[in-house]
Scaffold this motif. Structure first.
Motif, short mmCIF file in Angstrom:
data_model
loop_
_atom_site.label_atom_id
_atom_site.label_comp_id
_atom_site.label_asym_id
_atom_site.label_seq_id
_atom_site.Cartn_x
_atom_site.Cartn_y
_atom_site.Cartn_z
N PHE B 99 0.62 -1.21 -0.13
CA PHE B 99 -0.03 -0.03 -0.08
C PHE B 99 0.80 1.28 -0.03
N LEU B 101 2.79 2.55 2.12
CA LEU B 101 2.63 3.23 3.28
C LEU B 101 3.77 3.99 3.78
N GLN B 104 3.96 7.34 1.34
CA GLN B 104 2.84 8.13 2.11
C GLN B 104 3.22 8.74 3.33
N LYS B 128 -3.75 -2.37 -6.52
CA LYS B 128 -4.57 -2.47 -5.24
C LYS B 128 -5.35 -3.76 -5.30
N PRO B 129 -5.60 -4.49 -4.05
CA PRO B 129 -6.85 -5.54 -4.13
C PRO B 129 -8.31 -4.91 -4.58
N TYR B 130 -9.15 -5.43 -5.07
CA TYR B 130 -10.33 -5.08 -5.22
C TYR B 130 -11.34 -5.30 -4.12
N ASP B 132 -11.19 -6.76 0.45
CA ASP B 132 -10.33 -6.67 1.38
C ASP B 132 -9.74 -7.86 1.89
#
Lengths: 442, 344
Positions: B99, B101, B104, B128-130, B132
């Motif tokens: 992600f 992070l 970011q 990004k995963p569609y 969770d």
């Protein structure tokens, strides 16, 4: 209980309802020939794909993987490169049965009117998998031309679109066209079994429902501003971030969970209160959509559905649905429940790929000529998501009836690469963002 | 008194600096010590424990209970020393990469990337995963799951750049050696599955979900959850009779069935998971990946990063003392190969 048992019982119910409608309107005698064409089960079905992205390609592959003599014969997309890529992926996948993917050059259609040409190209079944904004137009045209249809969810991005789909859904019933909608949880054994039990009173009367699609968000914008040929090109390539195309993520993704709650409740909400905004995904490249919504839906009997959806990384994530009843609680997505008496139940049966099963069921209905129409609940669950968006954007309660009376359309007046979408960026490239308390949605 | 303690502390500190510096800088097997690796510009760290070099017999004897054909014939292997993750890689670590992070956080704190981080930023990160990917089973302290072997390998590459230490997945042989930790029994705690609950999360005791790493007893090398919790990726292609070509050849050095980008399935995971019964958790048991692990990815082409349905698969990292040469990395396909048309 196995999935097939569930399927057949729901099919039977459906048959009852549909037959009654058909008799009532005197349609039974004038059923179109389509109902009988495939009765033998060995006739060829010619499929056309409209919208050749990843999901459209996946849907085509699942259609081709059903039983029967099924062939992909025509493709349509706004972009030639997407179509070529999709076709080559399908050819790769079906390299063992090349006759299944047989799209002649003259059956490849490109541009905004490609769907129309595809519908006129002699296909029997059409898969509609473009960004959802186009769905009402494509669905209406496909019904007009008497095609059987698989369409992806959601089926619209605004109220005007929902109304078009509902109208066409009625026509489709009269023409006995099979219509499948890509809300695949309806074809997923653990869901079917759990929800049947809830309806049989496993946890008493349902007093509230909760559902979530909290995740890290979806794909990054694909096309940079400087590489776009026009504003229309820019929005089309980056469609997820524009409301006329996507309807925001409460519509594009969260519809799955909202739809499950509607299914449990056997009803659609009459009112919604919402809050949300754009906290993290603020860059101009992220167009005009929000990154979080929290909506409270109210059903006619006062039952609430609490819904959250979020596209923010590194937060609490969950893509689930839950029901609270007078005698227990149920993790619907986990296919388990617990009663206040301490009884625990969990689904232990087979778990087939629901994306395949939804096509198996649709094509079986097409072959047998069985009535099959998921468009109405597909449209109404789409409407529920849109209602949540309207309540959130405006910051005010919005009723189903008020919303349904709305004539507001998000769609461009014309479709061409030069045409202007309804929302355009300012001189710095930023789009107008809906502002609760100020934005009028109806 | 207080001043004296403080002075002592300073002296101790100075001494330890002079003697061993950072335990992560060990150059010889003798210097190898457990160490904690901090991931720059985050508050996340992970623990590595030294695994001494040595020889062992890979595979299971023909009379082991529940043994499968692919676990034999047994053969002798020589293993070079390495460090191994004390725990399975957790979401806390994995999400930094997947992600962005770290990037970011640097932006938020207005921190400039150093050279290592610049190199790490250049490593591909997944789409990004569609949905969770924790499937609501827990995040902080829980093992990362559902990644493809390519994603696990790419994470290792990123981690190597980020830390300046060479990390990769273990080979199948290294994994089994580390799991056995000198034992020859079905499990590192013996042959009796009745003791399983002290050492592992498995189907009967996990309450239908993975569990936080490191809660059970470790094996003799100090590794946690080698049996159960989540199955772990190794570097090898799954070849059912792979051991045949090595048996009878004396002691084999670095046995591996390198993967090729063309052949996605099956590849090997080891250790069994929360979703398995005890026999699948045996040290010698081999588990083959399959296309079914992606069956609910409704897109075509399917994502190269996610095994949507492999909610029982994770991984742990190793760091060989001797860093492989570019030729070795190429020969054994140790580096991730991202398909050219990725980024649809």
């Amino acid at each position: 209980m196995t999935q097939s048992n569930n399927q057949s019982s729901s099919r039977r119910d459906f048959l009852k309802v549909t037959t009654a409608t058909a008799v009532g309107t005197g349609i039974l005698s004038s059923l179109g020939s389509s109902a009988h064409v495939y009765a033998g089960g060995d006739d060829k079905i010619k499929v056309g794909l409209v919208g050749c992205g990843g999901r459209g390609t996946g849907a085509a592959s699942q259609a081709l993987s059903t039983k029967g003599n099924i062939k992909l014969e025509a493709m349509a997309d706004a972009y030639r490169d997407r179509m070529d890529k999709s076709l080559s992926n399908l050819q790769k996948q079906f390299s063992g049965e090349p006759e299944k993917v047989d799209v002649a050059e003259e059956k490849k259609f490109v541009g905004f009117d490609a769907y129309q040409k595809l519908l006129d190209s002699g296909i029997d079944v059409v898969i509609l998998a473009t960004p959802p904004g186009f769905r009402p137009i494509h669905f209406g045209a496909a019904v007009e031309k008497g095609k059987h249809i698989f369409m992806e969810k959601p089926v619209a991005t605004d109220v005007t679109g929902v109304k078009k789909v509902l109208e066409a859904a009625e026509k489709a019933k009269k023409k006995n066209l099979a219509v499948g909608v890509g809300l695949q949880r309806h074809h997923q054994a653990p869901y079917i079994e759990t929800i049947n039990r809830l309806k049989d009173g496993a946890i008493g009367d349902i007093t509230s429902l909760r559902c979530y699609w909290n995740s890290g968000g979806v794909w990054e914008p694909r096309l940079a501003r400087e590489d776009a040929k026009s504003e229309m090109d820019y929005q089309m390539r980056n469609w997820y971030y524009y409301n006329w195309l996507c309807g925001d993520h409460i519509n594009e993704q969260h519809i799955h969970n909202i739809d499950v709650c509607n299914w449990v409740k056997d009803a659609f909400p009459v009112k919604a209160y919402g809050m949300g905004g754009r906290q993290v995904r603020t860059d101009k490249k992220y167009g005009e959509i929000y990154d979080h919504f929290a909506v409270e839906f109210v059903y006619e009997d006062g039952t609430r559905m609490y819904s959250q959806c979020r596209h923010i990384r590194n937060c609490w994530n969950s893509v689930t649905e839950h029901a609270q009843g007078t005698k227990g609680f149920c993790d619907i997505s986990g296919a388990k429940y617990e009663t206040t008496g301490g009884y625990k139940w969990k689904y232990r049966g087979p778990k087939k790929n629901p994306y395949q099963v939804e096509h198996d069921d649709l094509f079986e209905a097409i072959y047998k000529g069985t009535p099959y129409n998921e468009a109405e609940y597909g449209a109404k669950s789409t409407m529920t998501s849109i209602l949540g968006r309207l309540a959130t954007y405006s910051g005010k309660p919005v009723t189903w009836d008020e919303a349904m009376a709305s004539e507001v359309s998000l769609m461009p007046k014309e479709f061409s690469w030069e045409a202007k979408p309804v929302t355009v960026p300012d001189e710095n490239g930023f789009y107008p963002i809906p502002m609760p308390g100020i934005t009028k949605v109806l | 008194m207080q001043a004296k303690t403080a002075l002592l502390a300073i002296l101790c500190c100075a001494t330890s600096v002079a003697v061993a510096a950072d335990p992560a800088d060990a150059k010889t097997e003798k210097e190898m010590k457990p160490y904690t690796e901090k991931i720059a510009n985050t508050d996340v760290s992970f623990d590595m424990v030294p695994i001494p070099g040595g020889e062992f017999v890979m595979g299971s004897p023909a009379d082991e209970k529940n043994r499968e054909e692919d676990e034999g014939p047994q053969f002798k292997v020589k293993i070079e020393p390495f460090w191994m993750g004390k725990h399975e890689v957790t979401w806390n670590e994995y999400d930094i990469w997947s992600f962005n992070l770290d990037i970011q956080r640097r932006k938020l704190m207005r921190v400039k990337a150093d050279d290592k981080e610049k190199a790490a930023d250049a490593v591909t990160r997944p789409t990004k995963p569609y949905t969770d990917m924790t499937f609501d089973m827990g995040h902080d302290g829980y093992p990362a799951i559902c990644m493809t072997q390519l994603a696990a390998k790419t994470y290792c590459k990123w981690l190597s750049e980020k830390t300046g230490h060479y990390y990769r997945l273990p080979t199948e042989a290294e994994w089994e050696y580390a799991c056995r930790a000198g034992t020859k029994t079905a499990y590192s705690f013996g042959d009796n599955p009745a003791k399983m609950d002290d050492y592992a999360w498995h189907y009967a005791n996990c309450n239908d979900t993975y569990q936080k790493v490191g809660q059970k007893k470790p094996n003799p090398f100090g590794l946690y959850d080698m049996h159960g919790n989540v199955s772990e990726w190794v570097l090898d292609q799954y070849i059912p009779d792979a051991y045949k070509k090595w048996s009878g050849k004396g002691t084999v050095q670095f046995p591996i069935s390198p993967t090729t980008p063309e052949k996605l399935y099956p590849r090997v995971v080891r250790g069994g998971s929360w979703d398995d019964d005890p026999e699948a958790l045996r040290s010698a048991n081999r588990i083959a990946s399959s296309a079914d692990w992606k069956i609910q990815d409704p897109q075509i082409p399917q994502s190269i990063w996610y095994h949507t349905d492999a909610i029982f698969v994770g991984f742990r990292v190793v760091r060989p003392l001797k860093v492989p040469t570019a030729e070795e990395r190429k020969k054994y396909n140790l580096d991730p190969v991202i398909p050219a048309d990725e980024g649809r």
